[in-house]
Design an enzyme around this catalytic site. Structure first.
Site, PDB file in Angstrom:
ATOM      1  N   ASP A   8     -28.453   6.195  28.654  1.00 28.81           N
ATOM      2  CA  ASP A   8     -29.055   5.748  29.603  1.00 28.81           C
ATOM      3  C   ASP A   8     -29.969   4.593  29.343  1.00 28.81           C
ATOM      4  OD1 ASP A   8     -31.218   6.400  28.017  1.00 28.81           O
ATOM      5  OD2 ASP A   8     -32.362   7.963  29.547  1.00 28.81           O
ATOM      6  N   CYS A  65     -29.695   8.045  24.110  1.00 32.83           N
ATOM      7  CA  CYS A  65     -30.785   7.893  25.159  1.00 32.83           C
ATOM      8  C   CYS A  65     -31.911   7.544  24.266  1.00 32.83           C
ATOM      9  CB  CYS A  65     -31.345   9.110  26.104  1.00 32.83           C
ATOM     10  SG  CYS A  65     -31.619  10.522  25.275  1.00 32.83           S
ATOM     11  N   THR A  67     -34.565   9.323  22.944  1.00 36.31           N
ATOM     12  CA  THR A  67     -34.841  10.166  21.972  1.00 36.31           C
ATOM     13  C   THR A  67     -33.458  10.910  21.498  1.00 36.31           C
ATOM     14  OG1 THR A  67     -35.062  12.231  23.711  1.00 36.31           O
ATOM     15  CG2 THR A  67     -36.930  11.092  22.973  1.00 36.31           C
ATOM     16  N   HIS A  98     -19.285  21.381   9.391  1.00 37.41           N
ATOM     17  CA  HIS A  98     -19.427  22.696   9.588  1.00 37.41           C
ATOM     18  C   HIS A  98     -19.359  23.137  10.975  1.00 37.41           C
ATOM     19  CE1 HIS A  98     -22.182  23.371   5.686  1.00 37.41           C
ATOM     20  NE2 HIS A  98     -20.851  22.594   5.566  1.00 37.41           N
ATOM     21  N   HIS A 133     -16.340  28.327   8.738  1.00 39.08           N
ATOM     22  CA  HIS A 133     -16.644  27.714   9.839  1.00 39.08           C
ATOM     23  C   HIS A 133     -15.810  27.810  11.056  1.00 39.08           C
ATOM     24  CE1 HIS A 133     -19.436  25.895   7.003  1.00 39.08           C
ATOM     25  NE2 HIS A 133     -18.697  25.322   6.357  1.00 39.08           N
TER      26      HIS A 133
HETATM   27  C1  RB5 Z   1     -36.300   7.633  29.299  1.00 40.47           C
HETATM   28  O1  RB5 Z   1     -37.295   7.205  29.503  1.00 40.47           O
HETATM   29  C2  RB5 Z   1     -36.179   8.763  28.478  1.00 40.47           C
HETATM   30  O2  RB5 Z   1     -36.830   9.763  28.936  1.00 40.47           O
HETATM   31  C3  RB5 Z   1     -34.799   9.190  28.205  1.00 40.47           C
HETATM   32  O3  RB5 Z   1     -34.082   8.128  27.548  1.00 40.47           O
HETATM   33  C4  RB5 Z   1     -34.728  10.485  26.869  1.00 40.47           C
HETATM   34  O4  RB5 Z   1     -35.193   9.993  26.091  1.00 40.47           O
HETATM   35  C5  RB5 Z   1     -34.664  11.622  27.545  1.00 40.47           C
HETATM   36  O5  RB5 Z   1     -34.408  12.600  26.670  1.00 40.47           O
END
Ligand code: RB5
Length: 145
Positions: A8, A65, A67, A98, A133
Site C-alpha cells: 500500500d 504496508c 506495519t 516449518h 511439518h
Molecule cells: C496505512 O497508514 C497503514 O495503516 C497501513 O500501511 C498498514 O500499516 C496497515 O496495517
C-alpha cells in the site's frame, strides 16, 4: 520461481527496495502496484497477489504496508495462503522451513531497508523442510474447510 509483489502507500519505498533485490537475485516477478504514492486500502493490494499465488500463477508473494499487519491479515484470508509477517531473519528462515509460507509480509515503518533485504533474501532462498511439518500444513488446510 515467479514472485508477485504489492504494497500500500505505506510500503512503496520498501517495495522498490525489494524489487531491486529481486533484480539482483535474478528472480522473475510482477509488480502489482500501487503505481503512485496516493493513499490506498491495503486489502485491495493484498488480494491480487494472494489470489495469484493461491491459483498457482505465481510461486510466492511479497506484500508490504506500514506495519505489514494489514497486508498479512488480508493475504491470509485467501484460501491456500500461508502469509508470514517477518521482521527478523530467524523468523524468515523458520517460516519457510516449518510453515512453507507462500507469502511474506513486511512493514516499511518497522524495519530499515538493509534488514528488510536480508529478511526477503533469506525467505526467497529458504526451503521447506517437509517431514513432521508436512502433517501440520495438512492440518492448516483442514482448518480452511
Ligand atoms: C496505512 O497508514 C497503514 O495503516 C497501513 O500501511 C498498514 O500499516 C496497515 O496495517
Amino acid at each position: 520461481m515467479k514472485v508477485a509483489i504489492s504494497s500500500d502507500h505505506g510500503g512503496n519505498r520498501l517495495r522498490a527496495e525489494i524489487i531491486d533485490l529481486m533484480d539482483e537475485m535474478g528472480i522473475e516477478y510482477e509488480d502489482f502496484g500501487p503505481k503512485d504514492d496516493g493513499s490506498v486500502d491495503y486489502p485491495d493490494y493484498a488480494k491480487p497477489v494472494a489470489q495469484r499465488v493461491a491459483d498457482g500463477e505465481f510461486d510466492r508473494g511479497i506484500v508490504i504496508c506500514g506495519t505489514g499487519i494489514g497486508m498479512s491479515i488480508a493475504a491470509n484470508k485467501v484460501k491456500g495462503i500461508r502469509c508470514a509477517l517477518c521482521h527478523d531473519v530467524f523468523s524468515a528462515k523458520a517460516t519457510r522451513g516449518h510453515n512453507d509460507s507462500n507469502v511474506l509480509a513486511m512493514g516499511e515503518r518497522v524495519v530499515g531497508p538493509g534488514l528488510a533485504r536480508e529478511i526477503a533474501r533469506t525467505w526467497l532462498e529458504g526451503e521447506f523442510e517437509g517431514g513432521r511439518h508436512e502433517r501440520r500444513i495438512e492440518k492448516l488446510k483442514e482448518l480452511e474447510q
